[in-house]
Design a protein around this motif. Structure first.
Motif, short mmCIF file in Angstrom:
data_model
loop_
_atom_site.label_atom_id
_atom_site.label_comp_id
_atom_site.label_asym_id
_atom_site.label_seq_id
_atom_site.Cartn_x
_atom_site.Cartn_y
_atom_site.Cartn_z
N UNK A 260 46.85 27.13 -39.03
CA UNK A 260 46.56 26.80 -40.43
C UNK A 260 46.22 28.10 -41.17
N UNK A 261 47.23 28.83 -41.66
CA UNK A 261 46.97 30.13 -42.30
C UNK A 261 46.00 30.06 -43.47
N UNK A 262 46.16 29.03 -44.32
CA UNK A 262 45.25 28.93 -45.46
C UNK A 262 43.82 28.69 -45.00
N UNK A 263 43.64 27.79 -44.07
CA UNK A 263 42.30 27.52 -43.56
C UNK A 263 41.69 28.75 -42.91
N UNK A 264 42.51 29.52 -42.23
CA UNK A 264 42.02 30.73 -41.57
C UNK A 264 41.58 31.76 -42.60
N UNK A 265 42.38 31.94 -43.67
CA UNK A 265 41.98 32.88 -44.72
C UNK A 265 40.66 32.47 -45.37
N UNK A 266 40.47 31.17 -45.54
CA UNK A 266 39.21 30.71 -46.11
C UNK A 266 38.06 31.00 -45.15
N UNK A 267 38.29 30.87 -43.85
CA UNK A 267 37.25 31.21 -42.87
C UNK A 267 36.85 32.68 -42.99
N UNK A 268 37.83 33.55 -43.20
CA UNK A 268 37.54 34.98 -43.36
C UNK A 268 36.66 35.21 -44.59
N UNK A 269 37.01 34.53 -45.69
CA UNK A 269 36.23 34.65 -46.91
C UNK A 269 34.79 34.20 -46.68
N UNK A 270 34.62 33.07 -46.02
CA UNK A 270 33.28 32.54 -45.81
C UNK A 270 32.48 33.44 -44.86
N UNK A 271 33.14 34.10 -43.92
CA UNK A 271 32.44 35.04 -43.05
C UNK A 271 31.94 36.24 -43.85
N UNK A 272 32.76 36.68 -44.81
CA UNK A 272 32.35 37.79 -45.67
C UNK A 272 31.15 37.41 -46.52
N UNK A 273 31.18 36.21 -47.07
CA UNK A 273 30.07 35.73 -47.90
C UNK A 273 28.80 35.58 -47.07
N UNK A 274 28.94 34.99 -45.90
CA UNK A 274 27.78 34.77 -45.02
C UNK A 274 27.06 36.08 -44.70
N UNK A 275 27.85 37.13 -44.50
CA UNK A 275 27.27 38.44 -44.16
C UNK A 275 26.40 38.98 -45.29
N UNK A 276 26.67 38.55 -46.52
CA UNK A 276 25.97 39.11 -47.68
C UNK A 276 24.84 38.24 -48.20
N UNK A 277 24.50 37.16 -47.50
CA UNK A 277 23.43 36.29 -47.98
C UNK A 277 22.07 36.99 -47.85
N UNK A 278 21.24 36.91 -48.87
CA UNK A 278 19.97 37.67 -48.88
C UNK A 278 19.05 37.39 -47.70
N UNK A 279 18.91 36.12 -47.30
CA UNK A 279 17.95 35.79 -46.25
C UNK A 279 18.29 36.48 -44.93
N UNK A 280 19.56 36.79 -44.71
CA UNK A 280 19.97 37.43 -43.46
C UNK A 280 19.77 38.95 -43.50
N UNK A 281 19.52 39.51 -44.68
CA UNK A 281 19.56 40.96 -44.81
C UNK A 281 18.30 41.61 -45.38
N UNK A 282 17.37 40.82 -45.86
CA UNK A 282 16.26 41.40 -46.63
C UNK A 282 15.11 41.90 -45.78
#
Length: 433
Positions: free
Chosen positions: A4-26
């Motif tokens: 599922x190429x589209x679903x996989x690309x969305x997974x990549x996007x969500x991984x990028x977003x998850x990495x930038x969430x404040x609670x995980x980095x502050x």
């Protein structure tokens, strides 16, 4: 390998977003509580989630209060059991409004009367330039709105826009830090700008500004943007200058980047590698016209698909940065379209790919909002052009009137996530199988 190429690309996007969430980095960037008060001031599209993270991580016994402004609709529910200690208000983005003006006035007021025993924690993220609006004396909010709108439509890059914003403001370009003196100021920032320059993020309200009034004048003239005559005279005289590097008021002040575009791209790359794909990060600092950047990405993807150069397939190609869209006058008989940077990139990508087999793409804004629409971005597939033609949609016409939203909405190819509660700017991924 990837069913599922589209679903996989969305997974990549969500991984990028998850990495930038404040609670995980502050946590690692927080200073110890001071002897005096701790005041929280902030602005940006990630402002509310940064405030929630700080409330969760700051010692419960240590006093904490302040005010943060974020974009309408970008305040997530406060986690259960978390006591509210920081006030959150919402205002307009990307064009400022009266709510943002009132928030900026209140934030500047909270900065008054502090002592050297006090600590100011400034929570800064992309979008703060519009949200933290406090026009220079003699500049009406209506004029600031017009100038902001014209800058957004001119094709000016983020550095140019923020140079003008700093010099037409009473709070940006280091002026908020000046108001906080003699308190210590620790700025916790999420970068949404190419190069991660803190003076560009949200127009750098707490950091020195190396740009000048003369730079602002040149930018206004380059893009033919008018400001009231009295303000232009002040700019030309250098009377609206910002605090500069080396100014003692910044001695001891600290800026800490808690999330960056590069880190998010690396998170997406790791996910791709976990699925057995080679992952290549082109850059996290790409700028330029969105449609043209899309065409360059298409040329690279076609070379990989056809000749295995410069990368061998299967692979993922990633990039970030902040592209621009020059809003054009639509052809006679056509209405101006809707869309943002990510969608326009996808139009240029699809146009240049010409249905190349085995190539899929996704471009999205990591804050979940592409421009002023409700979608984060859009997908490009090998049959994008064919499906569009079957509906009578012509990519050239949609580019001519900047109507990426209309094009991809009709195809069902918009990515809609809602606000993500962070912002590390453009995310682009090409999947070549």
């Amino acid at each position: 390998m990837i069913s599922d190429p589209r679903g996989f690309l969305e997974q990549l996007f969500r991984a990028a977003v998850e990495r930038a969430l404040p609670l995980q980095n502050m946590q690692a960037h927080l200073p110890p509580p001071p002897r005096g008060r701790t005041v929280v001031l902030g602005a940006g599209k990630a402002g509310a989630s940064m405030a929630h993270a700080l409330e969760a991580l700051w010692p419960a016994a240590a006093p904490l209060f302040g005010l943060v402004v974020t974009r309408y609709g970008h305040t997530p529910p406060r986690p259960p059991g978390l006591s509210p200690r920081i006030e959150i208000v919402e205002a307009s983005h990307p064009v400022p409004d009266a709510a943002g003006l009132q928030a900026a006035q209140r934030i500047l007021a909270l900065a008054q009367g502090l002592t050297s025993d006090d600590l100011v924690l400034c929570l800064i993220s992309g979008g703060g330039s519009a949200l933290l609006t406090l026009p220079a004396e003699g500049l009406a909010l209506e004029d600031k709105q017009r100038i902001n709108r014209q800058l957004l439509e001119s094709g000016a890059n983020i550095g140019e826009m923020n140079c003008v914003r700093k010099h037409l403001s009473r709070i940006k370009g280091g002026r908020l830090a000046a108001a906080c003196a003699p308190a210590q100021v620790v700025t916790l920032a999420i970068s949404d700008v190419p190069g991660d320059d803190p003076s560009v993020i949200a127009s750098g309200p707490t950091v020195p500004d190396a740009s000048t009034c003369a730079d602002a004048v040149a930018i206004l003239q380059r893009y033919r943007i008018e400001v009231p005559g009295a303000l232009m005279s002040l700019l030309e005289q250098g009377a609206l200058e910002t605090p500069k590097p080396g100014d003692p008021l910044f001695d001891g002040q600290v800026v800490r980047l808690i999330a960056t575009p590069r880190e998010s791209l690396e998170a997406a790359a790791r996910l791709a590698q976990a699925h057995g794909l080679a992952a290549h990060i082109l850059s996290d600092e790409m700028e330029g016209e969105s449609r043209e950047v899309g065409k360059v990405h298409a040329a690279l993807a076609r070379a990989v698909a056809r000749s295995g150069e410069p990368f061998r397939k299967p692979c993922v190609i990633l990039s970030g940065g902040e592209t621009t869209v020059t809003v054009r006058t639509p052809p006679v008989g056509m209405a101006r379209g809707r869309g943002g940077r990510a969608g326009e990139f996808c139009l240029g990508l699809a146009q240049a790919l010409q249905g190349e087999p085995g190539v899929w793409g996704l471009a999205a804004d990591t804050d979940g909002i592409d421009g002023m629409e409700e979608n984060a971005g859009a997908f490009v597939t090998p049959d994008t052009l064919a499906r569009a033609m079957a509906q009578g949609l012509k990519v050239d016409q949609h580019l001519a009137r900047n109507d990426a939203y209309g094009y991809y909405s009709a195809l069902g190819d918009l990515l809609v996530t809602g606000p993500t509660n962070t912002n590390v700017n453009d995310f682009r991924a090409l999947l070549v199988l």
